[in-house]
Design a protein around this motif. Structure first.
Motif, PDB file in Angstrom:
ATOM      1  N   ARG A 186       0.862  -1.176   0.000  1.00 22.91           N
ATOM      2  CA  ARG A 186       0.000   0.000   0.000  1.00 22.91           C
ATOM      3  C   ARG A 186       0.903   1.232   0.000  1.00 22.91           C
ATOM      4  NH1 ARG A 186      -2.985   1.055   5.873  1.00 22.91           N
ATOM      5  NH2 ARG A 186      -1.190   1.930   6.981  1.00 22.91           N
ATOM      6  N   ASP A 187       0.357   2.346  -0.461  1.00 21.57           N
ATOM      7  CA  ASP A 187       1.122   3.594  -0.491  1.00 21.57           C
ATOM      8  C   ASP A 187       1.443   4.039   0.928  1.00 21.57           C
ATOM      9  OD1 ASP A 187       1.134   3.804  -3.265  1.00 21.57           O
ATOM     10  OD2 ASP A 187      -0.794   4.834  -3.300  1.00 21.57           O
ATOM     11  N   SER A 188       2.691   4.412   1.147  1.00 22.80           N
ATOM     12  CA  SER A 188       3.141   4.816   2.473  1.00 22.80           C
ATOM     13  C   SER A 188       3.115   6.337   2.592  1.00 22.80           C
ATOM     14  CB  SER A 188       4.564   4.302   2.712  1.00 22.80           C
ATOM     15  OG  SER A 188       5.506   5.108   2.011  1.00 22.80           O
ATOM     16  N   PRO A 189       3.326   6.871   3.801  1.00 27.10           N
ATOM     17  CA  PRO A 189       3.360   8.329   3.973  1.00 27.10           C
ATOM     18  C   PRO A 189       4.703   8.957   3.622  1.00 27.10           C
ATOM     19  CG  PRO A 189       3.572   7.252   6.097  1.00 27.10           C
ATOM     20  CD  PRO A 189       3.299   6.161   5.092  1.00 27.10           C
ATOM     21  N   ASP A 190       5.616   8.190   3.040  1.00 27.07           N
ATOM     22  CA  ASP A 190       6.918   8.734   2.671  1.00 27.07           C
ATOM     23  C   ASP A 190       6.758   9.915   1.716  1.00 27.07           C
ATOM     24  OD1 ASP A 190      10.027   8.116   2.531  1.00 27.07           O
ATOM     25  OD2 ASP A 190       9.353   8.509   0.476  1.00 27.07           O
ATOM     26  N   HIS A 191       7.512  10.998   1.969  1.00 27.15           N
ATOM     27  CA  HIS A 191       7.321  12.215   1.167  1.00 27.15           C
ATOM     28  C   HIS A 191       7.741  12.040  -0.284  1.00 27.15           C
ATOM     29  CE1 HIS A 191      11.560  12.484   2.332  1.00 27.15           C
ATOM     30  NE2 HIS A 191      11.729  13.341   1.356  1.00 27.15           N
ATOM     31  N   ARG A 192       8.642  11.079  -0.548  1.00 28.02           N
ATOM     32  CA  ARG A 192       9.026  10.801  -1.932  1.00 28.02           C
ATOM     33  C   ARG A 192       8.120   9.751  -2.568  1.00 28.02           C
ATOM     34  NH1 ARG A 192      14.189   8.458  -2.615  1.00 28.02           N
ATOM     35  NH2 ARG A 192      14.059   9.102  -4.788  1.00 28.02           N
ATOM     36  N   GLY A 193       7.327   9.097  -1.744  1.00 29.29           N
ATOM     37  CA  GLY A 193       6.397   8.106  -2.270  1.00 29.29           C
ATOM     38  C   GLY A 193       6.988   6.727  -2.457  1.00 29.29           C
ATOM     39  N   ILE A 194       8.142   6.430  -1.838  1.00 34.03           N
ATOM     40  CA  ILE A 194       8.725   5.095  -2.003  1.00 34.03           C
ATOM     41  C   ILE A 194       8.249   4.181  -0.879  1.00 34.03           C
ATOM     42  CG2 ILE A 194      10.688   5.796  -3.387  1.00 34.03           C
ATOM     43  CD1 ILE A 194      12.388   5.826  -0.868  1.00 34.03           C
ATOM     44  N   ASP A 195       7.931   2.940  -1.248  1.00 30.94           N
ATOM     45  CA  ASP A 195       7.261   2.011  -0.353  1.00 30.94           C
ATOM     46  C   ASP A 195       8.026   0.694  -0.230  1.00 30.94           C
ATOM     47  OD1 ASP A 195       5.246   3.954  -0.532  1.00 30.94           O
ATOM     48  OD2 ASP A 195       4.278   2.892  -2.191  1.00 30.94           O
ATOM     49  N   VAL A 196       7.505  -0.170   0.654  1.00 31.38           N
ATOM     50  CA  VAL A 196       7.952  -1.557   0.739  1.00 31.38           C
ATOM     51  C   VAL A 196       6.823  -2.449   0.246  1.00 31.38           C
ATOM     52  CG1 VAL A 196       9.500  -1.096   2.672  1.00 31.38           C
ATOM     53  CG2 VAL A 196       7.142  -1.838   3.119  1.00 31.38           C
ATOM     54  N   ALA A 197       7.179  -3.677  -0.104  1.00 29.26           N
ATOM     55  CA  ALA A 197       6.172  -4.627  -0.584  1.00 29.26           C
ATOM     56  C   ALA A 197       6.660  -6.042  -0.347  1.00 29.26           C
ATOM     57  CB  ALA A 197       5.888  -4.411  -2.066  1.00 29.26           C
ATOM     58  N   LEU A 198       5.706  -6.966  -0.294  1.00 23.76           N
ATOM     59  CA  LEU A 198       6.034  -8.389  -0.230  1.00 23.76           C
ATOM     60  C   LEU A 198       5.399  -9.076  -1.426  1.00 23.76           C
ATOM     61  CD1 LEU A 198       7.391 -10.644   1.509  1.00 23.76           C
ATOM     62  CD2 LEU A 198       5.099 -11.134   2.388  1.00 23.76           C
ATOM     63  N   ILE A 199       6.202  -9.844  -2.148  1.00 21.82           N
ATOM     64  CA  ILE A 199       5.751 -10.610  -3.300  1.00 21.82           C
ATOM     65  C   ILE A 199       5.808 -12.085  -2.906  1.00 21.82           C
ATOM     66  CG2 ILE A 199       6.040 -10.912  -5.790  1.00 21.82           C
ATOM     67  CD1 ILE A 199       5.907  -7.969  -4.903  1.00 21.82           C
ATOM     68  N   TYR A 200       4.796 -12.857  -3.290  1.00 22.46           N
ATOM     69  CA  TYR A 200       4.794 -14.253  -2.880  1.00 22.46           C
ATOM     70  C   TYR A 200       4.166 -15.140  -3.952  1.00 22.46           C
ATOM     71  CZ  TYR A 200      -0.164 -13.516  -1.734  1.00 22.46           C
ATOM     72  OH  TYR A 200      -1.512 -13.223  -1.806  1.00 22.46           O
ATOM     73  N   GLN A 201       4.588 -16.397  -3.954  1.00 22.64           N
ATOM     74  CA  GLN A 201       3.955 -17.404  -4.793  1.00 22.64           C
ATOM     75  C   GLN A 201       2.791 -18.008  -4.010  1.00 22.64           C
ATOM     76  OE1 GLN A 201       6.177 -20.147  -7.289  1.00 22.64           O
ATOM     77  NE2 GLN A 201       8.105 -19.332  -6.471  1.00 22.64           N
ATOM     78  N   PRO A 202       1.565 -17.864  -4.483  1.00 25.28           N
ATOM     79  CA  PRO A 202       0.396 -18.289  -3.696  1.00 25.28           C
ATOM     80  C   PRO A 202       0.372 -19.778  -3.382  1.00 25.28           C
ATOM     81  CG  PRO A 202      -0.232 -17.689  -5.927  1.00 25.28           C
ATOM     82  CD  PRO A 202       1.182 -17.240  -5.756  1.00 25.28           C
ATOM     83  N   GLU A 203       1.006 -20.602  -4.208  1.00 23.71           N
ATOM     84  CA  GLU A 203       1.020 -22.028  -3.907  1.00 23.71           C
ATOM     85  C   GLU A 203       2.116 -22.378  -2.897  1.00 23.71           C
ATOM     86  OE1 GLU A 203       3.675 -21.544  -7.547  1.00 23.71           O
ATOM     87  OE2 GLU A 203       1.842 -20.665  -6.710  1.00 23.71           O
ATOM     88  N   ARG A 204       2.948 -21.381  -2.541  1.00 21.55           N
ATOM     89  CA  ARG A 204       4.049 -21.618  -1.601  1.00 21.55           C
ATOM     90  C   ARG A 204       3.899 -20.833  -0.301  1.00 21.55           C
ATOM     91  NH1 ARG A 204       7.307 -25.561  -1.887  1.00 21.55           N
ATOM     92  NH2 ARG A 204       9.168 -24.353  -1.385  1.00 21.55           N
ATOM     93  N   PHE A 205       2.992 -19.877  -0.280  1.00 16.70           N
ATOM     94  CA  PHE A 205       2.784 -19.059   0.917  1.00 16.70           C
ATOM     95  C   PHE A 205       1.359 -18.519   0.885  1.00 16.70           C
ATOM     96  CE2 PHE A 205       3.013 -14.948   3.215  1.00 16.70           C
ATOM     97  CZ  PHE A 205       3.530 -15.389   4.431  1.00 16.70           C
ATOM     98  N   ARG A 206       0.646 -18.712   2.010  1.00 21.80           N
ATOM     99  CA  ARG A 206      -0.750 -18.256   2.073  1.00 21.80           C
ATOM    100  C   ARG A 206      -0.896 -17.217   3.178  1.00 21.80           C
ATOM    101  NH1 ARG A 206      -5.129 -20.135   5.034  1.00 21.80           N
ATOM    102  NH2 ARG A 206      -3.960 -22.005   5.651  1.00 21.80           N
TER     103      ARG A 206
END
Length: 351
Positions: free
Chosen positions: A125-145
């Motif tokens: 989700r969009d963070s409150p960072d003034h430059r607009g840079i965020d963190v994220a998690l990417i996952y394979q749905p058959e390997r992590f639920r």
């Protein structure tokens, strides 16, 4: 099996680049585990469109870096190549990313790159960072639920919200049916000086410590994985004292955090980031002692973290000698590289 077949076909199609550049993962133990986690600071993955609510003018077609659609698209493809290669003839199961502008650029990694057939899912989700840079998690749905997601906001000691990235917490189920508690971090930078900015990272460490501690108090055997660019080193106060992450040596307590990056501390020939000719470990993995004590079906070794440093992610360091990460820009000169950070990997094994 299908993913492995797709990856094999991809590598055979575009593998000349990887083969000619001598892809290696043998910084640490190169052998892939049963469950691989990756973290990567991709350095300023911006789209070329103006967001009037963020300070993104530098990365516009008429901005200082003359950031165009073509450059953005190539950057997306570059990140896709790194993820593909870091899988070691399979794909990483979980990927933490930071310095991404928005969901659009995250989608672009899979739309314009080599991963569009894999089916990765995104938590962001969009963070409150003034430059607009965020963190994220990417996952394979058959390997992590995923079963729970929380975005932890960082505050000053006086209670005023920092204009910085949130800490992403995701609770989910691994293929072994073990529950994993994942934290993705990008702590405030050292801009303005390490000491002058230290209080910001200490604030982030307090937020993270409180959340991890609350999990371990309920279940002292909880499997916790903390990853990120902490903009501090393993022996700095924010990590060593406030977060309480210890070197991974011996006699592990299940309800304590252990920093697997300690083994790379003060190495002169490798790190995840290089500044003024000196390698350092800003990018780290920390795990709860239960993972090291093999208290579950999934476990990791003290040497389970590695730095992914294939030749194609490096270039000659003409100023300080040796090599350094191959960046998208050298100053303001576009050179079409990858990032100023190298990815770090964590391999888990199953009994």
């Amino acid at each position: 099996m299908l993913n492995k077949l797709i990856l094999t076909l991809i590598l055979l199609t575009c593998g000349q680049l990887l083969k000619s550049q001598n892809v290696i993962t043998n910084i640490g133990d190169a052998k892939r585990g049963d469950f691989r986690v990756m973290f990567y600071n991709v350095e300023n993955l911006f789209d070329p469109f103006d967001d009037t609510l963020r300070l993104d003018n530098e990365f516009l077609p008429k901005g200082e870096r003359h950031w165009t659609w073509e450059k953005y698209k190539k950057k997306s493809q570059q990140i896709s190549k790194v993820i593909m290669a870091a899988g070691s003839w399979d794909f990483p199961d979980l990927i933490g990313l930071c310095e991404i502008e928005n969901r659009f650029v995250l989608d672009g990694i899979f739309k314009f790159g080599y991963l569009k057939q894999i089916g990765y899912k995104i938590i962001h989700r969009d963070s409150p960072d003034h430059r607009g840079i965020d963190v994220a998690l990417i996952y394979q749905p058959e390997r992590f639920r995923p079963i729970d997601t929380t975005f932890l906001q960082v505050h000053y000691a006086v209670g005023r919200a920092l204009s910085t990235r949130e800490i992403l917490y995701v609770k989910g189920i691994a293929p072994t049916k073990d529950t994993l508690h994942i934290f993705v971090n990008h702590w405030p930078s050292r801009w303005g000086g390490q000491l002058e900015s230290e209080h910001k990272r200490i604030s982030a460490a307090k937020v993270l410590h409180q959340s991890v501690d609350s999990i371990l108090k309920v279940n002292s055997n909880a499997l916790v994985i903390v990853m990120g660019d902490f903009n501090d080193y393993p022996d700095n106060e924010s990590i060593r004292k406030v977060l309480g992450a210890l070197p991974a040596k011996q006699d592990y307590l299940n309800d304590r955090l252990y920093n697997l990056a300690y083994s790379y501390l003060n190495k002169s020939d490798i790190g995840s980031h290089k500044y003024h000719g000196k390698w350092g470990m800003l990018d780290q993995f920390m795990v709860s002692g239960s993972l090291l004590n093999k208290a579950s079906y999934l476990y990791c070794e003290p040497s389970g973290m590695s730095i992914f440093a294939p030749d194609f992610l490096l270039e000659k360091d003409k100023t300080y000698y040796g090599v350094k990460p191959f960046r998208t820009f050298a100053g303001y000169k576009y050179q079409g590289g990858f990032s100023d950070h190298l990815p770090v990997l964590l391999d888990l094994w199953r009994k």
